[in-house]
Enzyme design. Structure first.
Site, short mmCIF file in Angstrom:
data_model
loop_
_atom_site.label_atom_id
_atom_site.label_comp_id
_atom_site.label_asym_id
_atom_site.label_seq_id
_atom_site.Cartn_x
_atom_site.Cartn_y
_atom_site.Cartn_z
N SER A 2 -9.32 -12.40 2.25
CA SER A 2 -10.42 -10.97 2.25
C SER A 2 -11.61 -11.63 3.07
O SER A 2 -11.75 -13.01 3.20
CB SER A 2 -10.83 -10.75 0.86
OG SER A 2 -11.93 -9.58 1.07
N TYR A 5 -14.05 -12.71 -7.86
CA TYR A 5 -13.32 -12.40 -6.90
C TYR A 5 -13.25 -13.28 -5.63
O TYR A 5 -12.46 -13.69 -4.85
CB TYR A 5 -13.29 -10.80 -6.45
CG TYR A 5 -12.34 -10.15 -5.37
CD1 TYR A 5 -11.13 -10.08 -5.74
CD2 TYR A 5 -13.03 -10.06 -4.14
CE1 TYR A 5 -10.27 -9.34 -4.62
CE2 TYR A 5 -12.01 -9.58 -2.98
CZ TYR A 5 -10.73 -9.34 -3.53
OH TYR A 5 -10.04 -8.50 -2.42
P1 NDP Z 1 -3.73 -2.01 -4.13
O1 NDP Z 1 -4.34 -1.88 -5.62
O2 NDP Z 1 -3.36 -0.97 -3.67
O3 NDP Z 1 -2.64 -2.98 -4.17
C1 NDP Z 1 -2.35 -4.14 -4.92
C2 NDP Z 1 -1.08 -4.52 -5.19
O4 NDP Z 1 -1.00 -6.03 -5.70
C3 NDP Z 1 -0.17 -3.60 -5.78
O5 NDP Z 1 1.13 -3.45 -5.26
C4 NDP Z 1 0.07 -4.07 -7.37
O6 NDP Z 1 1.42 -3.71 -7.78
C5 NDP Z 1 0.13 -5.69 -7.22
N1 NDP Z 1 -0.12 -6.41 -7.96
C6 NDP Z 1 -1.27 -6.41 -8.86
N2 NDP Z 1 -1.14 -7.47 -9.91
C7 NDP Z 1 -0.15 -7.83 -9.54
C8 NDP Z 1 0.87 -8.76 -10.83
N3 NDP Z 1 0.13 -9.59 -11.42
N4 NDP Z 1 1.94 -9.01 -10.17
C9 NDP Z 1 2.50 -8.49 -9.22
N5 NDP Z 1 1.92 -7.72 -8.23
C10 NDP Z 1 0.58 -7.12 -8.56
O7 NDP Z 1 -4.79 -2.80 -3.36
P2 NDP Z 1 -4.69 -3.28 -1.89
O8 NDP Z 1 -3.55 -3.12 -0.90
O9 NDP Z 1 -6.09 -3.41 -1.00
O10 NDP Z 1 -4.69 -4.91 -2.37
C11 NDP Z 1 -3.94 -5.94 -1.78
C12 NDP Z 1 -4.37 -7.24 -1.61
O11 NDP Z 1 -5.57 -6.91 -0.42
C13 NDP Z 1 -5.05 -7.86 -2.67
O12 NDP Z 1 -5.06 -9.26 -2.61
C14 NDP Z 1 -6.64 -7.57 -2.38
O13 NDP Z 1 -7.56 -8.32 -3.07
C15 NDP Z 1 -6.67 -7.69 -0.96
N6 NDP Z 1 -7.63 -7.00 -0.04
C16 NDP Z 1 -7.91 -5.56 -0.04
C17 NDP Z 1 -8.97 -5.28 0.44
C18 NDP Z 1 -9.39 -3.58 0.60
O14 NDP Z 1 -10.50 -3.37 0.77
N7 NDP Z 1 -8.39 -2.79 0.08
C19 NDP Z 1 -9.60 -6.04 1.43
C20 NDP Z 1 -9.55 -7.37 1.29
C21 NDP Z 1 -8.31 -7.76 0.81
P3 NDP Z 1 1.79 -3.59 -9.52
O15 NDP Z 1 0.28 -2.81 -9.95
O16 NDP Z 1 2.61 -2.46 -9.23
O17 NDP Z 1 2.08 -4.78 -9.82
#
Ligand code: NDP
Length: 242
Positions: free
Chosen positions: A135, A148
């Site tokens: 990030s 975070y």
């Molecule tokens: P979302 O919440 O839309 O997606 C997060 C994804 O991670 C979901 O598919 C969720 O699936 C999965 N996930 C969370 N916990 C678990 C777990 N324990 N096991 C398996 N899967 C898991 O958010 P984003 O798409 O934004 O996030 C994706 C990544 O991008 C993250 O690492 C986030 O920190 C990073 N990020 C996001 C930014 C933003 O502004 N959106 C900026 C910078 C980085 P499920 O709940 O079905 O398991």
């Protein structure tokens, strides 16, 4: 069965950036291994040549089993997108430590577990790409992002170490550093003040950018010749100053 285009594995493929990346690689002709806890959301994508696995990235064996299952159908994983993550932003003095535990376990150990499932085989084949989700908060700190940021600084550190370690084996390690992207990430923020502040800032800069924009960059970086590596992708809304 092996195909022209190799298998791509994505954790956290059920929403946001992971989901957009799954669609982009599928549209480019790749078979995909999609992992997340919400299997119904993976099924709803309806992608062809997809292996869907209910996986919690904290479960190292579950990731390994999903990889093994998908590889039996589609050949070796050529890219692992260690994307799954959670952002429980909050005031550090009042935040329940259980929220720290959750972020540390998912964002750091989950990434290590995902890499572990494919790294040795990539070394043996002298081919592969690890796409590491950090990030902009892995480059600098922000208010109420304490743990975070800690998890994302961790991803930056291990990614650089992995990159140096894997370079002689022709395996690429790319670290991804997005700013504000429109996803479900804020659904997990329980601190109301933190959430209000984040949303006000987001509104002030005209909102985040689409996950599809990030997915296209990931695909572009992956499609570079294996001899070339985009070491880091930093993508933010133009108006995001910090
Ligand atoms: P979302 O919440 O839309 O997606 C997060 C994804 O991670 C979901 O598919 C969720 O699936 C999965 N996930 C969370 N916990 C678990 C777990 N324990 N096991 C398996 N899967 C898991 O958010 P984003 O798409 O934004 O996030 C994706 C990544 O991008 C993250 O690492 C986030 O920190 C990073 N990020 C996001 C930014 C933003 O502004 N959106 C900026 C910078 C980085 P499920 O709940 O079905 O398991």
């Amino acid at each position: 069965m092996t195909r022209d285009r190799p298998l791509v594995a994505i954790t956290g493929a059920s929403s946001g950036i992971g989901e957009a990346t799954a669609r982009a690689f599928s549209a480019a002709g790749h078979p995909v291994l999609l992992m997340a806890r919400r299997l119904d959301r993976l099924e709803a994508l309806g992608l062809p040549n997809a292996v869907l696995a209910r996986v919690d990235v904290r479960d190292r064996q579950a990731i390994a089993a999903a990889v093994s299952d998908a590889e039996a159908k589609f050949g070796p994983v050529d890219m692992m997108f260690a994307n799954a993550g959670i952002a429980r932003l909050g005031d550090i003095a009042s935040q329940p430590p259980e929220e720290w535990d959750e972020m540390i376990d998912i964002n750091t150990k989950g990434v290590m577990n995902s890499v572990h499932a494919v790294m040795s085989a990539m070394i043996a084949r002298k081919h592969g790409t690890l796409m590491m989700m950090s990030s902009i908060a892995g480059r600098k700190v922000y208010p109420d992002h304490t743990v975070y940021c800690g998890t994302k600084f961790f991803v930056h550190a291990v990614s650089e170490s992995f990159r140096e370690y894997l370079a002689p084996h022709d395996v690429r390690v790319i670290v991804l550093s997005p700013g504000i992207i429109e996803t479900e990430v804020l659904d997990h923020v329980n601190d109301k003040n933190t959430l209000a502040g984040y949303q006000a800032n987001k509104k002030a800069i005209g909102g985040g950018i689409s996950a599809d924009v990030v997915a296209k960059l990931i695909l572009d970086a992956y499609q570079m010749p294996q001899k070339a590596i985009v070491q880091e992708i930093v993508i933010t809304p133009t108006r995001q100053k910090y």
